[in-house]
Structure formats: C-alpha cells, structure tokens
Design a protein around this motif. Structure first.
Motif, PDB file in Angstrom:
ATOM      1  N   PHE A 160       0.037  17.565  -3.312  1.00  0.00           N
ATOM      2  CA  PHE A 160       0.114  16.168  -2.905  1.00  0.00           C
ATOM      3  C   PHE A 160      -0.248  15.264  -4.082  1.00  0.00           C
ATOM      4  CE2 PHE A 160      -1.005  18.266   1.157  1.00  0.00           C
ATOM      5  CZ  PHE A 160       0.074  17.854   1.926  1.00  0.00           C
ATOM      6  N   TYR A 161       0.304  14.059  -4.053  1.00  0.00           N
ATOM      7  CA  TYR A 161      -0.129  13.030  -4.992  1.00  0.00           C
ATOM      8  C   TYR A 161      -0.702  11.871  -4.196  1.00  0.00           C
ATOM      9  CZ  TYR A 161      -0.490   9.657  -8.679  1.00  0.00           C
ATOM     10  OH  TYR A 161      -1.003   8.743  -9.565  1.00  0.00           O
ATOM     11  N   PRO A 162      -1.890  11.385  -4.568  1.00  0.00           N
ATOM     12  CA  PRO A 162      -2.508  10.303  -3.790  1.00  0.00           C
ATOM     13  C   PRO A 162      -1.982   8.935  -4.186  1.00  0.00           C
ATOM     14  CG  PRO A 162      -3.976  10.969  -5.558  1.00  0.00           C
ATOM     15  CD  PRO A 162      -2.771  11.868  -5.642  1.00  0.00           C
ATOM     16  N   LEU A 175      -7.907  16.075  -3.232  1.00  0.00           N
ATOM     17  CA  LEU A 175      -6.764  16.037  -2.316  1.00  0.00           C
ATOM     18  C   LEU A 175      -6.053  17.376  -2.253  1.00  0.00           C
ATOM     19  CD1 LEU A 175      -4.704  14.592  -0.519  1.00  0.00           C
ATOM     20  CD2 LEU A 175      -3.596  13.741  -2.598  1.00  0.00           C
ATOM     21  N   ASN A 176      -5.972  18.063  -3.374  1.00  0.00           N
ATOM     22  CA  ASN A 176      -5.216  19.311  -3.438  1.00  0.00           C
ATOM     23  C   ASN A 176      -6.083  20.555  -3.267  1.00  0.00           C
ATOM     24  OD1 ASN A 176      -2.247  18.675  -4.254  1.00  0.00           O
ATOM     25  ND2 ASN A 176      -3.502  17.283  -5.474  1.00  0.00           N
ATOM     26  N   SER A 177      -7.343  20.367  -2.878  1.00  0.00           N
ATOM     27  CA  SER A 177      -8.238  21.502  -2.635  1.00  0.00           C
ATOM     28  C   SER A 177      -8.490  21.746  -1.156  1.00  0.00           C
ATOM     29  CB  SER A 177      -9.584  21.264  -3.347  1.00  0.00           C
ATOM     30  OG  SER A 177      -9.398  21.165  -4.739  1.00  0.00           O
ATOM     31  N   ALA A 215       0.791  -1.236   0.000  1.00  0.00           N
ATOM     32  CA  ALA A 215       0.000   0.000   0.000  1.00  0.00           C
ATOM     33  C   ALA A 215       0.820   1.281   0.000  1.00  0.00           C
ATOM     34  CB  ALA A 215      -0.949   0.009   1.200  1.00  0.00           C
ATOM     35  N   GLY A 216       2.063   1.253   0.452  1.00  0.00           N
ATOM     36  CA  GLY A 216       2.849   2.484   0.497  1.00  0.00           C
ATOM     37  C   GLY A 216       2.444   3.377   1.646  1.00  0.00           C
ATOM     38  N   ALA A 217       2.668   4.681   1.490  1.00  0.00           N
ATOM     39  CA  ALA A 217       2.428   5.649   2.560  1.00  0.00           C
ATOM     40  C   ALA A 217       1.048   6.297   2.504  1.00  0.00           C
ATOM     41  CB  ALA A 217       3.499   6.735   2.537  1.00  0.00           C
ATOM     42  N   GLY A 218       0.306   6.088   1.443  1.00  0.00           N
ATOM     43  CA  GLY A 218      -1.043   6.642   1.350  1.00  0.00           C
ATOM     44  C   GLY A 218      -1.138   7.883   0.492  1.00  0.00           C
ATOM     45  N   SER A 246      -2.581   4.672  -3.879  1.00  0.00           N
ATOM     46  CA  SER A 246      -3.765   3.839  -4.082  1.00  0.00           C
ATOM     47  C   SER A 246      -4.732   3.892  -2.897  1.00  0.00           C
ATOM     48  CB  SER A 246      -3.338   2.396  -4.358  1.00  0.00           C
ATOM     49  OG  SER A 246      -2.494   2.331  -5.481  1.00  0.00           O
ATOM     50  N   PRO A 247      -4.251   3.807  -1.643  1.00  0.00           N
ATOM     51  CA  PRO A 247      -5.193   3.855  -0.516  1.00  0.00           C
ATOM     52  C   PRO A 247      -6.001   5.142  -0.466  1.00  0.00           C
ATOM     53  CG  PRO A 247      -3.073   3.020   0.201  1.00  0.00           C
ATOM     54  CD  PRO A 247      -2.877   3.536  -1.187  1.00  0.00           C
ATOM     55  N   TRP A 248      -5.357   6.271  -0.738  1.00  0.00           N
ATOM     56  CA  TRP A 248      -6.098   7.544  -0.690  1.00  0.00           C
ATOM     57  C   TRP A 248      -7.150   7.589  -1.794  1.00  0.00           C
ATOM     58  CZ3 TRP A 248      -8.202  11.833  -2.510  1.00  0.00           C
ATOM     59  CH2 TRP A 248      -8.470  12.880  -1.617  1.00  0.00           C
ATOM     60  N   LEU A 249      -6.795   7.142  -2.968  1.00  0.00           N
ATOM     61  CA  LEU A 249      -7.741   7.158  -4.085  1.00  0.00           C
ATOM     62  C   LEU A 249      -8.975   6.315  -3.781  1.00  0.00           C
ATOM     63  CD1 LEU A 249      -5.244   6.785  -7.062  1.00  0.00           C
ATOM     64  CD2 LEU A 249      -6.724   8.762  -6.643  1.00  0.00           C
ATOM     65  N   VAL A 250      -8.744   5.106  -3.275  1.00  0.00           N
ATOM     66  CA  VAL A 250      -9.873   4.209  -3.002  1.00  0.00           C
ATOM     67  C   VAL A 250     -10.721   4.754  -1.861  1.00  0.00           C
ATOM     68  CG1 VAL A 250     -10.517   1.872  -2.296  1.00  0.00           C
ATOM     69  CG2 VAL A 250      -8.626   2.216  -3.910  1.00  0.00           C
TER      70      VAL A 250
END
Length: 329
Positions: free
Chosen positions: A148-150, A91-93, A44-47, A152-156
């Motif tokens: 920021f770049y999301p 995410l960036n708003s 998953a990485g860091a989110g 996979s966990p943030w996107l889902v």
C-alpha cells in the motif's frame, strides 16, 4: 464541479514523495508542542492506495518514486525523511498488508501460469518464457515492503496524537466513500468543495494548525483558484500554517503564480521545487516556407507543425506559509 481525476493512477510517484515527505516532517514538528493542532486537507483523495491495483499498474509511476527511495539503505536516508518512511513501514507491516500481498502474488500466478501456486515449476522453454513475461509485467510484486501507499490523510493520522484533529475534504464521488471508510471516526470527512469548506472551518478552536491544499490542477484557472482560496483562508486565520502543492508544467504559469502569491503579502513564505526533467518548454519550429510554384496546402504539413504538444510535468513545487518556527524544528 465534479472532476474526473483519480490519484490512484499516480500514487507514490516522485511528486508524492516530495509532498508527503515534507508533510510528514511538518506534522512531526507539530507534535513536539503539547498543545493540540488542526490538520485540514482540501483535496484528500482516497486515504491510501493499493499499488497492485489496475489504476496504479496502468502507469506504474511509483516505480520511479517511492520504490526508488525504499531501495536506499535506511541508514543513508536523512533523518528528516524518517517520519515519512516509518509511516510507510507501519502501513505495510499490518496483517492486512501481508495478506493482500500474498493474494496479489497468487493472482499474478493464476493469470500467467494458470495456477495459484508458485512453488512447483515445470522447467521447459514455454514456462521460462512465461516466467520472464510475468517478471516484466510485475517486477516488484515480490517486494513485501510495498503493498500500500499512504495518502496524506493516512500519513497524518499515523503521526498525529489523540488530541489533534483532522478535517478532510474530497469532492470525487468514488474517492469520498473510500476515504470515509478508511478514516472511520478518526477524522471529519466532508464531501464538498475544499476551498469553501476550509473557510467555513476557520478560524478553528485550536491555536495551531496546518492546511494542505493540493488540487489536481485539471482546471485551467487552478493556479488563480489556489491563490485566491489561500488568501481568503489566510485572512481568516493568519496564524495558521499552509502548504500548497503545485505541478511544474509551464514555467511561465508558475512564475505568474509566484508573483501573485508575493503580491498578496501573506506572512513568511517559503517556496521549494524538485524538477526531474528539463524545465524549458520548447515550441516546435514554424513550418518551412513553401517553394515558389509548389502547393502550399496546410493539410500537407506535419502534425508537429500544426500543433503545439501539451507540456508534460517536469516536477512539482511546494509553497509553505508560516512554516514551523525554527525552535520547533
């Protein structure tokens, strides 16, 4: 086994755009059915990732990936990409993103000009040289749409509903606490091997679900590990949907991987690749034969004659098993 890979160095690159745009579209199709679903992420990485961080700025791969896509007029973008781009916008708003962006601008000004303000300028040749250098180092920090770049966990999490469930695995000792903090109570976050943990959670209580398998491929046998782990998961949950990401480094290894997957006979399989560089890997020519009477000492050969260079990533691919039914898309 704990490996050293950190995705922060590569966040938002072309491979991320490929993987995350398809993932976002798949999740959006799952939400069209009222029944809940499970999302399971083995690596998953860091989110999420700060693109002004030292990690992301080291290679700046996002400038060739998501930044290029964001420069395309939104009305010209296919509707299949909208769930992905809408999530990045969200995410960036946030106030946090705006504040972080302003902090980054101030830090760049401090390091380049010795001041935290960018409104007062001294118009002399020394300042002009510094200003040019600052723009060359961080040319895109003035773009407020991409702080920021999301992952996979943030996107889902952004796309799923309250009734849907997330289980995330991350083995790296640095990224795991970051992921756990980012997700909070929105997901079950596990510090462990993604392959083993996946099997322990299958079959889930939900009738539907999507499993993402995207390791770093640091291990030489990762293609085999992916195929074996995927097959074991499929045997426990043949009705689940699976998505595998893989790098295209050497075509021979990818071909073997595809043949391996085909031999396992796991339902409906779709393979898609996006390559950005020539896929042919050409080995350097052998050393020229020495002339008679000349010293044939191998120490005099050039480095390209002694070593085969390590192949670089030409692109990436996705394997989809049991993708959503056409009626759901």
């Amino acid at each position: 086994m704990v490996l050293g890979y950190r995705h922060a160095y590569h966040a938002g690159n072309v491979a991320d755009v490929t993987k995350h745009s398809v993932l976002s579209y798949l999740v959006s199709t799952f939400t069209r059915n009222p029944s809940p679903f499970l999302y399971f992420d083995t690596h998953a990485g860091a989110g999420r990732y700060l693109l002004a961080s030292a990690h992301a700025q080291k290679k700046r791969e996002y400038t060739e990936g998501i930044l290029q896509l964001l420069r395309v007029p939104r009305l010209s973008v296919p509707h299949e990409l909208r769930p992905y781009l809408n999530a990045i916008d969200a995410l960036n708003s946030t106030p946090e993103a705006h504040h972080t962006h302003q902090q980054t601008i101030a830090q760049v000004a401090q390091s380049m000009f010795g001041t935290t303000t960018t409104t007062h300028r001294h118009h002399n040749r020394h300042h002009d040289r510094s200003n040019t250098r600052a723009k060359a180092v961080t040319p895109d920090l003035s773009v407020p749409d991409l702080t920021f770049y999301p992952g996979s966990p943030w996107l889902v999490r952004h796309l799923k509903r309250a009734t849907d469930r997330m289980v995330l695995c991350e083995l790296h000792t640095t990224d795991y606490p970051l992921l756990s903090k980012e997700m909070g109570s929105d997901a079950t976050v596990i510090n462990g091997c993604g392959y083993n943990t996946l099997l322990n959670h299958l079959p889930p209580r939900e009738a539907r679900g999507l499993v993402l398998i995207d390791p770093s491929f640091e291990l030489k046998d990762e293609f085999e590990r992916v195929a074996e782990g995927l097959h074991a998961a499929y045997n426990r949950w043949p009705n689940g949907s699976y998505m595998v990401w893989y790098p295209v480094l050497e075509r021979e290894k990818v071909d073997v991987f595809h043949a391996h997957l085909k031999s396992l006979q796991m339902g409906n399989v779709l393979v898609a690749e996006l390559t950005t560089h020539n896929d042919d890997y050409i080995r350097p020519p052998p050393p020229a034969p020495s002339k008679k009477g000349h010293n044939n000492n191998t120490n005099l050969t050039t480095p390209t004659q002694q070593h085969t260079p390590k192949p670089s990533m030409k692109g990436s691919g996705l394997v989809l098993i049991n993708p959503p039914h056409p009626d759901e898309v």
